[in-house]
Design a protein around this motif. Structure first.
Motif, PDB file in Angstrom:
ATOM      1  N   UNK A   4      20.431  59.088  51.002  1.00  0.00           N
ATOM      2  CA  UNK A   4      19.373  58.089  51.184  1.00  0.00           C
ATOM      3  C   UNK A   4      19.754  57.199  52.361  1.00  0.00           C
ATOM      4  N   UNK A   5      18.794  56.909  53.217  1.00  0.00           N
ATOM      5  CA  UNK A   5      19.069  56.107  54.407  1.00  0.00           C
ATOM      6  C   UNK A   5      19.156  54.637  54.047  1.00  0.00           C
ATOM      7  N   UNK A   6      19.751  53.875  54.918  1.00  0.00           N
ATOM      8  CA  UNK A   6      19.891  52.432  54.763  1.00  0.00           C
ATOM      9  C   UNK A   6      18.515  51.787  54.703  1.00  0.00           C
ATOM     10  N   UNK A   7      18.199  51.002  53.634  1.00  0.00           N
ATOM     11  CA  UNK A   7      16.877  50.393  53.544  1.00  0.00           C
ATOM     12  C   UNK A   7      16.606  49.412  54.672  1.00  0.00           C
ATOM     13  N   UNK A   8      17.671  48.823  55.261  1.00  0.00           N
ATOM     14  CA  UNK A   8      17.461  47.928  56.392  1.00  0.00           C
ATOM     15  C   UNK A   8      16.974  48.701  57.608  1.00  0.00           C
ATOM     16  N   UNK A   9      17.269  50.005  57.637  1.00  0.00           N
ATOM     17  CA  UNK A   9      16.907  50.814  58.780  1.00  0.00           C
ATOM     18  C   UNK A   9      15.538  51.445  58.629  1.00  0.00           C
ATOM     19  N   UNK A  10      15.158  51.824  57.417  1.00  0.00           N
ATOM     20  CA  UNK A  10      13.915  52.567  57.234  1.00  0.00           C
ATOM     21  C   UNK A  10      12.897  51.758  56.462  1.00  0.00           C
ATOM     22  N   UNK A  11      13.221  51.328  55.277  1.00  0.00           N
ATOM     23  CA  UNK A  11      12.446  50.435  54.413  1.00  0.00           C
ATOM     24  C   UNK A  11      10.988  50.827  54.270  1.00  0.00           C
ATOM     25  N   UNK A  12      10.628  52.103  54.564  1.00  0.00           N
ATOM     26  CA  UNK A  12       9.278  52.584  54.336  1.00  0.00           C
ATOM     27  C   UNK A  12       8.237  52.060  55.289  1.00  0.00           C
ATOM     28  N   UNK A  13       8.613  51.231  56.235  1.00  0.00           N
ATOM     29  CA  UNK A  13       7.627  50.643  57.140  1.00  0.00           C
ATOM     30  C   UNK A  13       7.295  51.559  58.315  1.00  0.00           C
ATOM     31  N   UNK A  14       8.160  52.447  58.663  1.00  0.00           N
ATOM     32  CA  UNK A  14       7.934  53.323  59.813  1.00  0.00           C
ATOM     33  C   UNK A  14       7.040  54.495  59.416  1.00  0.00           C
ATOM     34  N   UNK A  15       6.210  54.896  60.384  1.00  0.00           N
ATOM     35  CA  UNK A  15       5.303  56.017  60.164  1.00  0.00           C
ATOM     36  C   UNK A  15       5.707  57.167  61.072  1.00  0.00           C
ATOM     37  N   UNK A  16       5.857  58.340  60.476  1.00  0.00           N
ATOM     38  CA  UNK A  16       6.198  59.539  61.231  1.00  0.00           C
ATOM     39  C   UNK A  16       5.011  60.495  61.170  1.00  0.00           C
ATOM     40  N   UNK A  17       4.568  60.945  62.318  1.00  0.00           N
ATOM     41  CA  UNK A  17       3.493  61.942  62.404  1.00  0.00           C
ATOM     42  C   UNK A  17       4.113  63.314  62.637  1.00  0.00           C
ATOM     43  N   UNK A  18       3.812  64.254  61.754  1.00  0.00           N
ATOM     44  CA  UNK A  18       4.302  65.626  61.897  1.00  0.00           C
ATOM     45  C   UNK A  18       3.136  66.493  62.352  1.00  0.00           C
ATOM     46  N   UNK A  19       3.336  67.245  63.440  1.00  0.00           N
ATOM     47  CA  UNK A  19       2.280  68.075  64.018  1.00  0.00           C
ATOM     48  C   UNK A  19       2.760  69.522  64.021  1.00  0.00           C
ATOM     49  N   UNK A  20       2.073  70.367  63.252  1.00  0.00           N
ATOM     50  CA  UNK A  20       2.451  71.783  63.158  1.00  0.00           C
ATOM     51  C   UNK A  20       1.231  72.547  62.657  1.00  0.00           C
ATOM     52  N   UNK A  21       1.004  73.745  63.191  1.00  0.00           N
ATOM     53  CA  UNK A  21      -0.168  74.507  62.774  1.00  0.00           C
ATOM     54  C   UNK A  21       0.093  75.337  61.522  1.00  0.00           C
ATOM     55  N   UNK A  22       1.339  75.316  61.009  1.00  0.00           N
ATOM     56  CA  UNK A  22       1.676  76.096  59.819  1.00  0.00           C
ATOM     57  C   UNK A  22       1.725  75.194  58.587  1.00  0.00           C
ATOM     58  N   UNK A  23       0.890  75.456  57.575  1.00  0.00           N
ATOM     59  CA  UNK A  23       0.862  74.592  56.377  1.00  0.00           C
ATOM     60  C   UNK A  23       2.213  74.473  55.685  1.00  0.00           C
ATOM     61  N   UNK A  24       2.963  75.577  55.620  1.00  0.00           N
ATOM     62  CA  UNK A  24       4.260  75.520  54.948  1.00  0.00           C
ATOM     63  C   UNK A  24       5.208  74.563  55.658  1.00  0.00           C
TER      64      UNK A  24
END
Length: 396
Positions: A1-21
């Motif tokens: 588990x990452x440091x909550x001070x570093x991630x804390x759920x506030x960051x948004x990551x967009x994943x772009x891939x044409x394969x559903x899996x």
């Protein structure tokens, strides 16, 4: 588990891939620490990024139909609103040339498929931390730039106020009012802007030069502080000997500015124009002025501008020895001084914008109370000039 001070759920990551899996795999890996958005095509990814809530980082597949990851990155980099979003390529392409292309386009990292969960999480976390550091630095830089601009404005306002105060000190000993300073400043500015693109003046009249000339103009008569009261305040016309003393105000003014300049730690172009205006604004185009009897273009440009402004304002201002000339009379007198008292091209420019001079004079008029305060103060060097300019004997 990452440091909550570093991630804390506030960051948004967009994943772009044409394969559903692959989308499902990455979502399962990241959603414990981040808000995850998914796009199954490059076009859909650009739509998401164009929204108000932009992702903090993008994991981008390269090999996709219709629009590959390279093209998505190019479009992201082309848009100022999205060019700073870090992009990590997710790809099965591991050739060095492929990595080079992506990094040259602006990608911050590569993760090859099949992904290693620990490595993927570590790289995502590290690049998000780097982005936060860059964003913080950018905000700090913006704040510092605003503070510097604010302090600079304050310093400039203080300088301008000090200059006007010094100039007003000189004017209180003569027949002029404080508004003479403001009027001549604005006359000089509009005249300079009219001439800014004239072939003779374009090289000298940059925006910076005009601003400095505007700031310097109030000091044109600063040297009168050094003229004895028995001459400066004498009613009536000066004797030739007294007039010679009066003429020294140009040298006194220049020397005072030189003394101030020596106290500064670095060169400032403001002093150049202030010295030129104080020392040479009484020179005349035909060489009959003072203190040096300069002729034509040997008279500094800033001083030639000041000469037109100063004489116009003196003509339209009421004095104990004369009523104020009308605007039309003043225009004709300056027209008559074309090529003798004044630079011909400057007179032409003045004639073209004489209504702007009139408007400035009205905007900064002295008013009756200011004129009443002048009754016991007589000008000394200006009458001699104006008698020359007005052969019908304006002084009675």
């Amino acid at each position: 588990m990452s440091n909550p001070m570093e991630t804390s759920g506030r960051c948004t990551v967009l994943v772009v891939d044409d394969t559903p899996d692959n989308l499902s795999l990455m979502s399962d890996l990241l959603r414990a620490d981040y808000k995850v958005k998914l796009a199954n095509s490059g076009e859909r990814a650009l739509q998401i990024v164009a929204g108000d809530a932009k992702p903090d980082l993008i994991l981008l597949d390269i090999m996709m139909p219709e629009m590959d990851g390279y093209e998505v990155l190019r479009r992201l980099q082309f848009n100022p609103d999205t060019e700073d979003i870090p992009v990590i390529f997710l790809t099965a392409m591991s050739a060095k040339d492929d990595e080079t292309i992506g990094l040259e386009l602006g990608a911050v990292d590569y993760i090859t498929k099949p992904v290693n969960p620990a490595i993927t999480l570590a790289r995502v976390r590290n690049h998000l931390l780097l982005k936060r550091a860059r964003d913080l630095l950018a905000r700090q830089n913006h704040y510092l730039e605003e503070e510097v601009a604010k302090r600079t404005r304050e310093v400039v306002e203080l300088q301008d106020g000090t200059i006007r105060a010094m100039a007003s000190l000189a004017e209180t000993r003569d027949n002029e009012t404080g508004n003479h300073i403001r009027r001549t400043q604005h006359y000089v500015e509009v005249l300079a802007r009219k001439l800014q693109h004239h072939p003779r003046f374009a090289d000298e009249l940059s925006e910076a030069a005009i601003e400095l000339i505007f700031k310097s103009a109030p000091l044109h008569d600063i040297g009168k502080v050094g003229i004895p009261d028995r001459i400066l305040l004498k009613p009536g016309k000066l004797t030739p000997e007294e007039f010679e003393v009066m003429k020294t105000h140009t040298t006194l003014g220049r020397d005072a500015i030189i003394s101030a300049e020596r106290e500064t730690s670095q060169a400032n172009p403001f002093f150049r124009y202030a010295k030129e205006i104080a020392y040479s604004h009484q020179e005349k185009w035909d060489g009959s002025g003072y203190p040096e009897g300069l002729v034509g273009n040997t008279i500094p440009l800033s001083a030639r501008l000041m000469a037109v402004a100063d004489v116009y304002d003196a003509l339209i201002s009421e004095r104990v020895y004369k009523a104020a000339f009308s605007h039309e009379q003043a225009v004709e007198i300056i027209r008559d001084g074309r090529g003798s008292h004044f630079d011909p091209d400057m007179v032409d420019a003045f004639l073209a914008l004489s209504e702007e001079f009139r408007s400035i004079a009205q905007r900064f008029s002295d008013g009756a109370h200011a004129m009443a305060a002048q009754v016991d103060r007589i000008a000394t060097d200006l009458p001699a000039e104006h008698i020359e300019l007005t052969a019908d004997g304006a002084k009675t």
